[in-house]
Write an enzyme that holds these catalytic residues in place. Structure first.
Site, PDB file in Angstrom:
ATOM      1  N   GLU A 171      -9.691   2.342  -5.563  1.00  0.00           N
ATOM      2  CA  GLU A 171      -9.350   3.708  -5.179  1.00  0.00           C
ATOM      3  C   GLU A 171      -8.103   4.233  -5.885  1.00  0.00           C
ATOM      4  OE1 GLU A 171     -11.081   3.749  -0.648  1.00  0.00           O
ATOM      5  OE2 GLU A 171      -9.063   2.943  -0.906  1.00  0.00           O
ATOM      6  N   ASP A 219       0.853  -1.189   0.000  1.00  0.00           N
ATOM      7  CA  ASP A 219       0.000   0.000   0.000  1.00  0.00           C
ATOM      8  C   ASP A 219       0.887   1.236   0.000  1.00  0.00           C
ATOM      9  OD1 ASP A 219      -2.333   1.751   0.378  1.00  0.00           O
ATOM     10  OD2 ASP A 219      -3.346  -0.108   0.914  1.00  0.00           O
ATOM     11  N   HIS A 228      -2.775   3.080  -4.690  1.00  0.00           N
ATOM     12  CA  HIS A 228      -2.200   2.602  -3.424  1.00  0.00           C
ATOM     13  C   HIS A 228      -0.752   2.142  -3.609  1.00  0.00           C
ATOM     14  CE1 HIS A 228      -5.743   2.853  -0.827  1.00  0.00           C
ATOM     15  NE2 HIS A 228      -6.463   2.479  -1.859  1.00  0.00           N
TER      16      HIS A 228
END
Ligand code: ACM
Length: 546
Positions: free
Chosen positions: A320, A182, A253
């Site tokens: 995302e 991440d 990410h």
């Protein structure tokens, strides 16, 4: 209490065969014939031997005072792929699995029936090891009973992962999804790209609390699994019939990877050379550049990963991914033009599609968060439905397999009580009862569509879980309720017997105590489980029903 035992998850059928007990003692033998049974027998002897001090020496199956383990594929039809039948009589124990896995789950039931002290790692003085005279027939509702651990935001050292595998096994959960990368850290050794861990596996400080918190933990945080650590984790899981699904999150990410290899970023719009592993929470704007170099780099990463993780599924994240840098980047815009894709969303879908094809060509299946549906997927790809049920419904209708993990139900980072003492409260209140009443299969699906629901998974995002105690607190006791949802044939959410479940939890808390799990007590956090003054981000009201 409607149940006849304290077992969690609740088994399919239980017949009590009279009063009295079978007592295991120093003379009790363990007979395990056949390869699958031998493996389960070794593990049972090790765990029960440690807890009870009994030798459970190998012995012939024909005699009395014997625990007999066997795999009977012919019983597979009745017991199902992971089912088992456990019979305790005054003469001994007969445990039959429809498969190796079924036999293993049966040993977990046997352990629970011996009482909470069977979960300790040394015998307590004066204990007796008694089993009720009983027959249990049991099989799981779902074949994907998952737990996702985010080991990127806060690293969970290897011992912690092995411990969680043991805890999963005790709850009959069978998929560990490891969120390995991440913005805040890269957690797996990749030999051809050593800077991923040299640079990407640690940060110099960490936001303490939600991102709006003014507090910082002013010390380095980091860690990663070597390839041998991963082999150990995967093997420890396999012994327990748990699959490990690795996640490398792309193309968003990815700040930790870009900090390690600046050329992976959008270098025409940001100075990625000065980027560091992120020390704050949220969604970083630093996403991968859609270049051939990036594709080749990650093909290298996935090549090493396929050697380490034998499971058919490889998770590529896909969630995302902010598109601001791609919008601003002439190189990304030129790529959109060259590929003839529909803008930045098309670029994202092209990126995911590349790895979908790449993995399929290597006999694996891609799984990703539900954003990957946008733009179409290869038929074999599967979806983790996290933004509510909608993604899962759309995926199942389009013929894709689905793992249901809607955030408003099974994100265990969300707070479990509305009280003031809840440590670093995040999200909506999701109580033990809320999790118990979670239904993985959306009612909108037809019978045929619902067969695409492989199962369900609880997700543990660790921004505000800085150590094992905080993880345990968020995960337990709710994982016990989740395990029952994933395993047991429960009625619809409104009809579920939560009072009965709570009554069985009385015994289960004692098992968790014996296992050393720092769960949230029903009466609220213990003083040392609180984090006074550390701001979270509680959301009010019921979660949106989506
Ligand atoms: C996710 O929670 N971003 C999958």
């Amino acid at each position: 209490m409607t149940s006849q035992t304290d077992l969690i998850p609740e088994p399919g059928a239980v017949t009590v065969r009279g009063p009295g007990f079978l007592e295991l003692g120093p003379a009790t033998r363990l007979a395990a014939a056949g390869e699958g049974a031998e493996r389960a027998g070794r593990l049972l002897r090790a765990t029960l031997g440690t807890a009870t001090g009994l030798p459970l020496a190998p012995g012939p199956a024909e005699e009395d005072d014997v625990v007999r383990l066997s795999v009977d594929p012919d019983a597979g039809e009745e017991l199902g792929e992971e089912g088992y039948r456990l019979t305790v009589t005054a003469r001994g124990v007969d445990l039959v699995g429809g498969s190796d896995a079924g036999l293993f789950w049966g040993t977990q039931t046997l352990r629970q029936l011996l009482g909470p002290d069977a979960f300790r790692r040394a015998p307590l003085p004066g204990r007796r090891w008694r089993l009720p005279l009983i027959e249990v027939r049991d099989r799981p509702r779902f074949r994907w009973r998952g737990l996702m651990l985010d080991v990127a935001r806060h690293f969970m050292p290897k011992d912690g992962v092995l411990r969680y595998l043991d805890l999963m096994a005790a709850h009959k959960l069978n998929v560990l999804h490891l969120h390995l990368t991440d913005d805040q850290g890269w957690r797996v050794e990749i030999k051809r790209h050593p800077r991923l861990t040299e640079v990407g596996s640690w940060r110099s400080r960490t936001k303490f609390g939600h991102r709006a918190s003014p507090l910082w933990e002013e010390k380095p945080h980091g860690g990663y699994y070597t390839q041998d650590d991963i082999r150990e984790i995967v093997a420890h899981a396999a012994e327990r019939h748990i699959r490990v699904v690795p996640e490398i999150d792309v193309p968003g990410h990815s700040q930790a990877a870009i900090a390690a290899y600046p050329e992976l970023g959008n270098t025409d719009v940001v100075d990625t050379a000065s980027l560091t592993v992120w020390d704050n929470w949220g969604i970083s704007s630093h996403v991968l550049a859609p270049t051939d170099n990036t594709l080749r780099f990650y093909e290298g990463v996935f090549t090493e990963l396929l050697d380490l993780f034998p499971d058919e599924f490889v998770h590529i994240g896909g969630d995302e991914c902010p598109k601001d840098q791609w919008r601003a980047s002439p190189a990304a815009q030129a790529r959109i033009e060259e590929l003839g894709v529909a803008g930045e969303d098309g670029l994202q879908s092209w990126f995911v599609g590349h790895f979908d094809t790449w993995l399929a060509a290597r006999g694996r299946r891609l799984i990703g968060w539900d954003e990957i549906l946008e733009g179409g997927l290869a038929p074999g790809a599967a979806v983790s439905s996290w933004r509510g049920y909608a993604g899962g419904i759309a995926a199942a209708r389009a013929g894709h397999d689905v793992v249901m993990c809607p955030e408003q139900h099974v994100y265990l980072d969300h707070r479990q009580d509305g009280g003031e003492d809840e440590p670093v409260p995040i999200g909506y209140v999701r109580t033990l009862e809320d999790v118990y009443r979670f239904e993985p299969v959306p009612s909108e699906l037809t019978e045929a569509e619902s067969r695409h629901v492989l199962g369900t998974q609880a997700n543990v995002w660790t921004e505000v879980m800085e150590d094992q105690g905080r993880v345990d607190y968020q995960v337990f006791p709710r994982l016990a309720a989740f395990a029952e949802v994933a395993w047991s044939a429960l009625p619809g959410p409104a009809e579920r017997d939560f009072a009965g479940f709570e009554a069985r939890m009385a015994a289960h808390y004692r098992r968790l105590d014996a296992l050393g799990v720092g769960y949230r007590p029903p009466s609220g956090p213990l003083p040392w489980q609180r984090r006074p003054g550390v701001p979270g981000r509680p959301l009010e009201g019921p979660p949106p029903n989506r």
